[in-house]
Write a protein that holds these residues in place. Structure first.
Motif, PDB file in Angstrom:
ATOM      1  N   ALA A   7      -2.116  12.755  32.320  1.00 52.83           N
ATOM      2  CA  ALA A   7      -0.930  12.504  31.507  1.00 52.83           C
ATOM      3  C   ALA A   7       0.255  12.736  32.422  1.00 52.83           C
ATOM      4  CB  ALA A   7      -0.892  13.447  30.316  1.00 52.83           C
ATOM      5  N   LEU A   8       1.040  11.699  32.661  1.00 51.47           N
ATOM      6  CA  LEU A   8       2.235  11.886  33.476  1.00 51.47           C
ATOM      7  C   LEU A   8       3.392  11.161  32.830  1.00 51.47           C
ATOM      8  CD1 LEU A   8       2.983   9.166  35.362  1.00 51.47           C
ATOM      9  CD2 LEU A   8       1.001   9.928  36.595  1.00 51.47           C
ATOM     10  N   THR A   9       4.604  11.551  33.198  1.00 57.26           N
ATOM     11  CA  THR A   9       5.795  10.929  32.641  1.00 57.26           C
ATOM     12  C   THR A   9       6.658  10.380  33.760  1.00 57.26           C
ATOM     13  OG1 THR A   9       6.961  13.053  32.598  1.00 57.26           O
ATOM     14  CG2 THR A   9       5.850  12.391  30.577  1.00 57.26           C
ATOM     15  N   ILE A  10       7.444   9.382  33.416  1.00 54.44           N
ATOM     16  CA  ILE A  10       8.396   8.785  34.347  1.00 54.44           C
ATOM     17  C   ILE A  10       9.746   8.775  33.638  1.00 54.44           C
ATOM     18  CG2 ILE A  10       8.993   6.760  35.717  1.00 54.44           C
ATOM     19  CD1 ILE A  10       6.047   5.944  35.664  1.00 54.44           C
ATOM     20  N   THR A  11      10.752   9.391  34.248  1.00 52.90           N
ATOM     21  CA  THR A  11      12.071   9.443  33.612  1.00 52.90           C
ATOM     22  C   THR A  11      12.646   8.032  33.493  1.00 52.90           C
ATOM     23  OG1 THR A  11      13.271   9.714  35.680  1.00 52.90           O
ATOM     24  CG2 THR A  11      12.526  11.749  34.563  1.00 52.90           C
ATOM     25  N   ASN A  12      13.622   7.877  32.612  1.00 54.43           N
ATOM     26  CA  ASN A  12      14.253   6.571  32.417  1.00 54.43           C
ATOM     27  C   ASN A  12      14.858   6.034  33.705  1.00 54.43           C
ATOM     28  OD1 ASN A  12      13.578   6.531  29.706  1.00 54.43           O
ATOM     29  ND2 ASN A  12      15.521   7.414  29.043  1.00 54.43           N
ATOM     30  N   ARG A  13      15.506   6.893  34.478  1.00 57.26           N
ATOM     31  CA  ARG A  13      16.126   6.458  35.744  1.00 57.26           C
ATOM     32  C   ARG A  13      15.051   5.975  36.718  1.00 57.26           C
ATOM     33  NH1 ARG A  13      19.394   3.848  38.518  1.00 57.26           N
ATOM     34  NH2 ARG A  13      20.295   4.773  40.354  1.00 57.26           N
ATOM     35  N   ALA A  14      13.947   6.696  36.808  1.00 57.75           N
ATOM     36  CA  ALA A  14      12.858   6.290  37.696  1.00 57.75           C
ATOM     37  C   ALA A  14      12.236   4.973  37.223  1.00 57.75           C
ATOM     38  CB  ALA A  14      11.805   7.386  37.786  1.00 57.75           C
ATOM     39  N   GLN A  15      12.126   4.796  35.904  1.00 53.83           N
ATOM     40  CA  GLN A  15      11.586   3.546  35.368  1.00 53.83           C
ATOM     41  C   GLN A  15      12.472   2.363  35.760  1.00 53.83           C
ATOM     42  OE1 GLN A  15      10.381   3.452  31.224  1.00 53.83           O
ATOM     43  NE2 GLN A  15       9.685   5.576  31.323  1.00 53.83           N
ATOM     44  N   GLU A  16      13.780   2.545  35.679  1.00 51.90           N
ATOM     45  CA  GLU A  16      14.709   1.484  36.076  1.00 51.90           C
ATOM     46  C   GLU A  16      14.499   1.095  37.534  1.00 51.90           C
ATOM     47  OE1 GLU A  16      18.721   2.790  35.367  1.00 51.90           O
ATOM     48  OE2 GLU A  16      18.297   3.279  33.275  1.00 51.90           O
ATOM     49  N   MET A  17      14.392   2.086  38.407  1.00 52.08           N
ATOM     50  CA  MET A  17      14.217   1.826  39.839  1.00 52.08           C
ATOM     51  C   MET A  17      12.860   1.176  40.124  1.00 52.08           C
ATOM     52  SD  MET A  17      17.129   2.679  40.874  1.00 52.08           S
ATOM     53  CE  MET A  17      16.958   2.515  42.640  1.00 52.08           C
ATOM     54  N   LEU A  66      -1.351   3.569  38.705  1.00 50.34           N
ATOM     55  CA  LEU A  66      -2.718   3.878  39.118  1.00 50.34           C
ATOM     56  C   LEU A  66      -2.770   5.285  39.679  1.00 50.34           C
ATOM     57  CD1 LEU A  66      -3.493   0.544  41.019  1.00 50.34           C
ATOM     58  CD2 LEU A  66      -4.090   1.127  38.655  1.00 50.34           C
ATOM     59  N   VAL A  67      -3.747   6.072  39.224  1.00 51.39           N
ATOM     60  CA  VAL A  67      -3.928   7.446  39.703  1.00 51.39           C
ATOM     61  C   VAL A  67      -5.381   7.597  40.140  1.00 51.39           C
ATOM     62  CG1 VAL A  67      -3.818   9.896  39.126  1.00 51.39           C
ATOM     63  CG2 VAL A  67      -2.181   8.310  38.095  1.00 51.39           C
ATOM     64  N   PRO A  68      -5.632   7.893  41.423  1.00 53.69           N
ATOM     65  CA  PRO A  68      -7.011   8.069  41.887  1.00 53.69           C
ATOM     66  C   PRO A  68      -7.696   9.226  41.173  1.00 53.69           C
ATOM     67  CG  PRO A  68      -5.511   7.825  43.743  1.00 53.69           C
ATOM     68  CD  PRO A  68      -4.665   8.006  42.519  1.00 53.69           C
ATOM     69  N   GLU A  79       5.914  14.803  36.498  1.00 58.14           N
ATOM     70  CA  GLU A  79       7.008  13.941  36.064  1.00 58.14           C
ATOM     71  C   GLU A  79       7.573  13.280  37.315  1.00 58.14           C
ATOM     72  OE1 GLU A  79      10.883  14.664  33.421  1.00 58.14           O
ATOM     73  OE2 GLU A  79      11.046  15.496  35.442  1.00 58.14           O
ATOM     74  N   ILE A  80       7.702  11.952  37.259  1.00 52.71           N
ATOM     75  CA  ILE A  80       8.311  11.206  38.359  1.00 52.71           C
ATOM     76  C   ILE A  80       9.756  10.938  37.972  1.00 52.71           C
ATOM     77  CG2 ILE A  80       8.253   9.095  39.734  1.00 52.71           C
ATOM     78  CD1 ILE A  80       5.218   8.942  39.070  1.00 52.71           C
ATOM     79  N   PHE A  91      12.703   9.045  44.941  1.00 56.07           N
ATOM     80  CA  PHE A  91      11.834   9.536  43.878  1.00 56.07           C
ATOM     81  C   PHE A  91      11.491  10.989  44.138  1.00 56.07           C
ATOM     82  CE2 PHE A  91      11.268   4.977  43.705  1.00 56.07           C
ATOM     83  CZ  PHE A  91      11.403   4.758  42.349  1.00 56.07           C
ATOM     84  N   LYS A  92      11.441  11.750  43.061  1.00 51.98           N
ATOM     85  CA  LYS A  92      11.137  13.176  43.138  1.00 51.98           C
ATOM     86  C   LYS A  92      10.034  13.461  42.136  1.00 51.98           C
ATOM     87  CE  LYS A  92      13.365  17.666  42.909  1.00 51.98           C
ATOM     88  NZ  LYS A  92      13.023  18.506  41.833  1.00 51.98           N
ATOM     89  N   ILE A  93       9.052  14.236  42.552  1.00 54.68           N
ATOM     90  CA  ILE A  93       7.950  14.621  41.680  1.00 54.68           C
ATOM     91  C   ILE A  93       8.175  16.053  41.219  1.00 54.68           C
ATOM     92  CG2 ILE A  93       5.449  14.889  41.475  1.00 54.68           C
ATOM     93  CD1 ILE A  93       6.129  12.033  42.185  1.00 54.68           C
ATOM     94  N   ASN A  94       8.160  16.237  39.910  1.00 51.11           N
ATOM     95  CA  ASN A  94       8.213  17.583  39.331  1.00 51.11           C
ATOM     96  C   ASN A  94       6.800  17.903  38.862  1.00 51.11           C
ATOM     97  OD1 ASN A  94      11.106  17.801  39.567  1.00 51.11           O
ATOM     98  ND2 ASN A  94      11.221  16.364  37.879  1.00 51.11           N
TER      99      ASN A  94
END
Length: 109
Positions: A7-17, A66-68, A79-80, A91-94
């Motif tokens: 389960a991972l999330t991508i912030t709105n700003r990261a999704q735009e990029m 995709l996540v290995p 969170e990306i 991009f920053k990974i939390n």
């Protein structure tokens, strides 16, 4: 280690990029981990059309991710994000599961 359902999330700003980078519906974001860095592991984000790795496929905000399975236990819950900085953004990974991370934020343990 056993693979886990990620389960991972991508912030709105990261999704735009990412949507700008993934200009073809066949493209996906490969989120993986490499050995190395000053803390033991480094995050690796790649835009790919295909991979030989055994991966879980997620759909987040219209983005194919995709996540290995081999490194899924290290990436579950991340969170990306995308950050703008004066000296260049990116991009920053939390990662709430990381016991430690380096000052540059690109590697973790």
């Amino acid at each position: 280690p056993e693979s886990v359902v990620v389960a991972l999330t991508i912030t709105n700003r990261a999704q735009e990029m990412l949507k700008e980078a993934l200009d073809d519906e066949d493209m996906a974001l490969l989120v993986s981990v490499l050995s190395g860095g000053c803390s033991g592991y480094m995050y690796d984000l790649q835009v790919v059309e295909y991979t030989d790795l055994d991966c879980q496929e997620l759909e987040i905000g219209g983005i194919k991710v995709l996540v290995p399975n081999a490194t899924s236990h290290l990436l579950n819950g991340i969170e990306i994000d995308y950050v703008d900085k004066l000296m260049g953004g990116g991009f920053k990974i939390n990662n709430p599961n990381a016991s430690s991370s380096c000052g540059c934020g690109e590697s973790f343990a």
